[in-house]
Motif scaffolding. Structure first.
Motif, PDB file in Angstrom:
ATOM      1  N   LYS A 101      59.305 -99.445  22.174  1.00  0.00           N
ATOM      2  CA  LYS A 101      58.180-100.005  22.938  1.00  0.00           C
ATOM      3  C   LYS A 101      58.011 -99.264  24.274  1.00  0.00           C
ATOM      4  CE  LYS A 101      56.399-104.380  24.683  1.00  0.00           C
ATOM      5  NZ  LYS A 101      56.674-105.794  24.899  1.00  0.00           N
ATOM      6  N   ALA A 102      59.121 -99.031  24.981  1.00  0.00           N
ATOM      7  CA  ALA A 102      59.061 -98.336  26.271  1.00  0.00           C
ATOM      8  C   ALA A 102      58.557 -96.897  26.091  1.00  0.00           C
ATOM      9  CB  ALA A 102      60.434 -98.341  26.942  1.00  0.00           C
ATOM     10  N   ALA A 103      59.064 -96.207  25.062  1.00  0.00           N
ATOM     11  CA  ALA A 103      58.631 -94.834  24.808  1.00  0.00           C
ATOM     12  C   ALA A 103      57.159 -94.811  24.411  1.00  0.00           C
ATOM     13  CB  ALA A 103      59.494 -94.201  23.711  1.00  0.00           C
ATOM     14  N   SER A 104      56.740 -95.801  23.639  1.00  0.00           N
ATOM     15  CA  SER A 104      55.345 -95.911  23.225  1.00  0.00           C
ATOM     16  C   SER A 104      54.430 -96.071  24.440  1.00  0.00           C
ATOM     17  CB  SER A 104      55.189 -97.112  22.288  1.00  0.00           C
ATOM     18  OG  SER A 104      53.877 -97.185  21.796  1.00  0.00           O
ATOM     19  N   GLU A 105      54.859 -96.902  25.387  1.00  0.00           N
ATOM     20  CA  GLU A 105      54.077 -97.111  26.605  1.00  0.00           C
ATOM     21  C   GLU A 105      54.016 -95.837  27.438  1.00  0.00           C
ATOM     22  OE1 GLU A 105      55.919-100.508  28.455  1.00  0.00           O
ATOM     23  OE2 GLU A 105      55.119-101.887  26.934  1.00  0.00           O
ATOM     24  N   ILE A 141      58.097 -87.017  21.445  1.00  0.00           N
ATOM     25  CA  ILE A 141      58.613 -88.362  21.152  1.00  0.00           C
ATOM     26  C   ILE A 141      60.129 -88.385  21.345  1.00  0.00           C
ATOM     27  CG2 ILE A 141      59.004 -90.064  19.314  1.00  0.00           C
ATOM     28  CD1 ILE A 141      56.235 -89.225  18.163  1.00  0.00           C
ATOM     29  N   GLU A 142      60.816 -87.399  20.768  1.00  0.00           N
ATOM     30  CA  GLU A 142      62.277 -87.337  20.874  1.00  0.00           C
ATOM     31  C   GLU A 142      62.730 -87.270  22.326  1.00  0.00           C
ATOM     32  OE1 GLU A 142      63.123 -83.938  18.429  1.00  0.00           O
ATOM     33  OE2 GLU A 142      63.096 -85.121  16.572  1.00  0.00           O
ATOM     34  N   GLU A 143      62.082 -86.434  23.124  1.00  0.00           N
ATOM     35  CA  GLU A 143      62.463 -86.292  24.534  1.00  0.00           C
ATOM     36  C   GLU A 143      62.224 -87.578  25.315  1.00  0.00           C
ATOM     37  OE1 GLU A 143      60.205 -82.874  25.759  1.00  0.00           O
ATOM     38  OE2 GLU A 143      61.672 -81.461  24.930  1.00  0.00           O
ATOM     39  N   THR A 144      61.096 -88.241  25.030  1.00  0.00           N
ATOM     40  CA  THR A 144      60.778 -89.492  25.727  1.00  0.00           C
ATOM     41  C   THR A 144      61.759 -90.591  25.351  1.00  0.00           C
ATOM     42  OG1 THR A 144      58.441 -88.861  25.771  1.00  0.00           O
ATOM     43  CG2 THR A 144      58.954 -91.175  26.194  1.00  0.00           C
ATOM     44  N   VAL A 145      62.079 -90.691  24.067  1.00  0.00           N
ATOM     45  CA  VAL A 145      63.046 -91.695  23.608  1.00  0.00           C
ATOM     46  C   VAL A 145      64.401 -91.441  24.259  1.00  0.00           C
ATOM     47  CG1 VAL A 145      64.326 -92.549  21.597  1.00  0.00           C
ATOM     48  CG2 VAL A 145      61.853 -92.213  21.451  1.00  0.00           C
ATOM     49  N   LEU A 146      64.814 -90.194  24.307  1.00  0.00           N
ATOM     50  CA  LEU A 146      66.086 -89.838  24.932  1.00  0.00           C
ATOM     51  C   LEU A 146      66.095 -90.217  26.415  1.00  0.00           C
ATOM     52  CD1 LEU A 146      68.752 -88.610  24.092  1.00  0.00           C
ATOM     53  CD2 LEU A 146      67.856 -86.370  24.679  1.00  0.00           C
ATOM     54  N   THR A 199      70.034-103.323  25.412  1.00  0.00           N
ATOM     55  CA  THR A 199      68.785-102.732  24.933  1.00  0.00           C
ATOM     56  C   THR A 199      68.785-102.604  23.412  1.00  0.00           C
ATOM     57  OG1 THR A 199      68.605-101.489  26.980  1.00  0.00           O
ATOM     58  CG2 THR A 199      67.256-100.737  25.160  1.00  0.00           C
ATOM     59  N   THR A 200      67.659-102.951  22.812  1.00  0.00           N
ATOM     60  CA  THR A 200      67.519-102.835  21.360  1.00  0.00           C
ATOM     61  C   THR A 200      66.667-101.616  21.014  1.00  0.00           C
ATOM     62  OG1 THR A 200      65.499-104.163  21.280  1.00  0.00           O
ATOM     63  CG2 THR A 200      67.612-105.348  21.095  1.00  0.00           C
ATOM     64  N   GLU A 201      66.716-101.212  19.773  1.00  0.00           N
ATOM     65  CA  GLU A 201      65.894-100.091  19.317  1.00  0.00           C
ATOM     66  C   GLU A 201      64.411-100.409  19.515  1.00  0.00           C
ATOM     67  OE1 GLU A 201      64.667 -98.090  15.122  1.00  0.00           O
ATOM     68  OE2 GLU A 201      66.795 -98.500  15.390  1.00  0.00           O
ATOM     69  N   TYR A 202      64.038-101.654  19.253  1.00  0.00           N
ATOM     70  CA  TYR A 202      62.649-102.075  19.440  1.00  0.00           C
ATOM     71  C   TYR A 202      62.220-101.887  20.895  1.00  0.00           C
ATOM     72  CZ  TYR A 202      58.632-105.126  20.131  1.00  0.00           C
ATOM     73  OH  TYR A 202      57.399-105.613  20.488  1.00  0.00           O
ATOM     74  N   GLN A 203      63.074-102.277  21.835  1.00  0.00           N
ATOM     75  CA  GLN A 203      62.748-102.131  23.251  1.00  0.00           C
ATOM     76  C   GLN A 203      62.605-100.662  23.630  1.00  0.00           C
ATOM     77  OE1 GLN A 203      66.141-104.367  24.631  1.00  0.00           O
ATOM     78  NE2 GLN A 203      64.864-106.131  25.204  1.00  0.00           N
ATOM     79  N   ILE A 209      51.070 -93.802  22.893  1.00  0.00           N
ATOM     80  CA  ILE A 209      50.804 -93.772  21.452  1.00  0.00           C
ATOM     81  C   ILE A 209      51.638 -94.851  20.758  1.00  0.00           C
ATOM     82  CG2 ILE A 209      50.153 -91.338  21.341  1.00  0.00           C
ATOM     83  CD1 ILE A 209      52.958 -90.709  20.298  1.00  0.00           C
ATOM     84  N   ASP A 210      51.180 -95.265  19.581  1.00  0.00           N
ATOM     85  CA  ASP A 210      51.868 -96.285  18.805  1.00  0.00           C
ATOM     86  C   ASP A 210      53.028 -95.657  18.036  1.00  0.00           C
ATOM     87  OD1 ASP A 210      52.598 -98.544  17.392  1.00  0.00           O
ATOM     88  OD2 ASP A 210      50.895 -98.437  15.992  1.00  0.00           O
ATOM     89  N   LEU A 211      54.243 -96.111  18.314  1.00  0.00           N
ATOM     90  CA  LEU A 211      55.421 -95.575  17.631  1.00  0.00           C
ATOM     91  C   LEU A 211      55.928 -96.509  16.532  1.00  0.00           C
ATOM     92  CD1 LEU A 211      57.419 -94.067  20.647  1.00  0.00           C
ATOM     93  CD2 LEU A 211      55.929 -92.894  19.027  1.00  0.00           C
TER      94      LEU A 211
END
Length: 176
Positions: free
Chosen positions: A32-36, A9-14, A25-29, A40-42
C-alpha cells in the motif's frame, strides 16, 4: 511488464521496507505504501508477486545478517557441543538435553515433522516461534508460514489456553 517499471517497483518496495518497523509491518502495508509513493495500483497479481518477492528476499537477507551477527557468540559458548561430523549434516546441536536447530535456535518441541516451536532471538528480541519448516540442500529452513510471539504475547496466549481448550471441547461436542 516493462522492466523499468518492475525495477522502479522493486526499488520503492525496498525503500519502504528499509524505513518500516519490521516487527509490525505487513506485506499489505508495504504494498500500500509503495503504491501510494508510485501512484500506481500494486494489487494486480503480477505486481503483487513482485512486491512479495522483494519482501521475501529482504526478510531472508535480514535474517541471514542477524544469524551472521549471532554466530561468533554461539561459537564462543564452550558448553555447546557440535555432534560428530560423520553423522548427517542436519543433525542438531545439543547442550545437555536441549536441542538446537542449524541456526542455533532452541527447539522447544516438534509439533509434527514440518512444524516446531522454537525460542529465537531476532534483532535483540526474544521470540517464541511456531513455524513450518522445509528442507533445502539437506538443511531444515523456516518458512514464512508461522507466527513469532514476544514473551508478553506468549504469556497472554498461554494464560488463555484453558479457555481455548474449553471452546474446542464445546465445538467437538456439537460436531459429535
Amino acid at each position: 511488464m516493462d522492466p523499468e517499471l518492475q525495477k522502479e517497483i522493486e526499488e520503492t518496495v525496498l525503500e519502504v521496507l528499509k524505513n518500516s518497523d519490521m516487527d509490525s509491518t505487513t506485506e499489505y502495508q508495504v504494498r500500500k505504501a509503495a503504491s501510494e509513493q508510485l501512484g500506481i495500483d500494486l494489487s494486480e497479481s503480477i505486481r503483487k508477486k513482485i512486491v512479495r518477492n522483494v519482501v521475501q528476499t529482504y526478510l531472508e537477507e535480514q535474517q541471514s545478517k542477524a544469524e551472521a551477527d549471532e554466530k561468533p557468540t554461539e561459537e564462543a559458548e564452550p558448553e555447546e557441543e557440535e555432534e560428530d561430523d560423520s553423522e548427517d549434516d542436519n543433525k542438531k546441536k545439543t547442550k545437555g538435553a536441549k536441542e538446537y536447530d542449524d541456526d542455533g535456535d532452541l527447539i522447544i518441541c516438534r509439533l509434527s515433522d514440518k512444524r516446531r516451536v522454537t525460542l529465537t532471538e531476532f534483532r535483540g528480541k526474544n521470540l517464541v516461534s511456531i513455524r513450518e519448516y522445509y528442507k533445502r540442500d539437506g538443511k531444515e529452513l523456516p518458512s514464512s508460514k508461522g507466527i513469532s510471539l514476544t514473551p508478553e504475547q506468549w504469556s497472554n496466549f498461554s494464560k488463555n489456553v484453558p479457555a481455548i481448550e474449553k471452546a474446542i471441547k464445546k465445538m467437538e461436542g456439537r460436531l459429535h
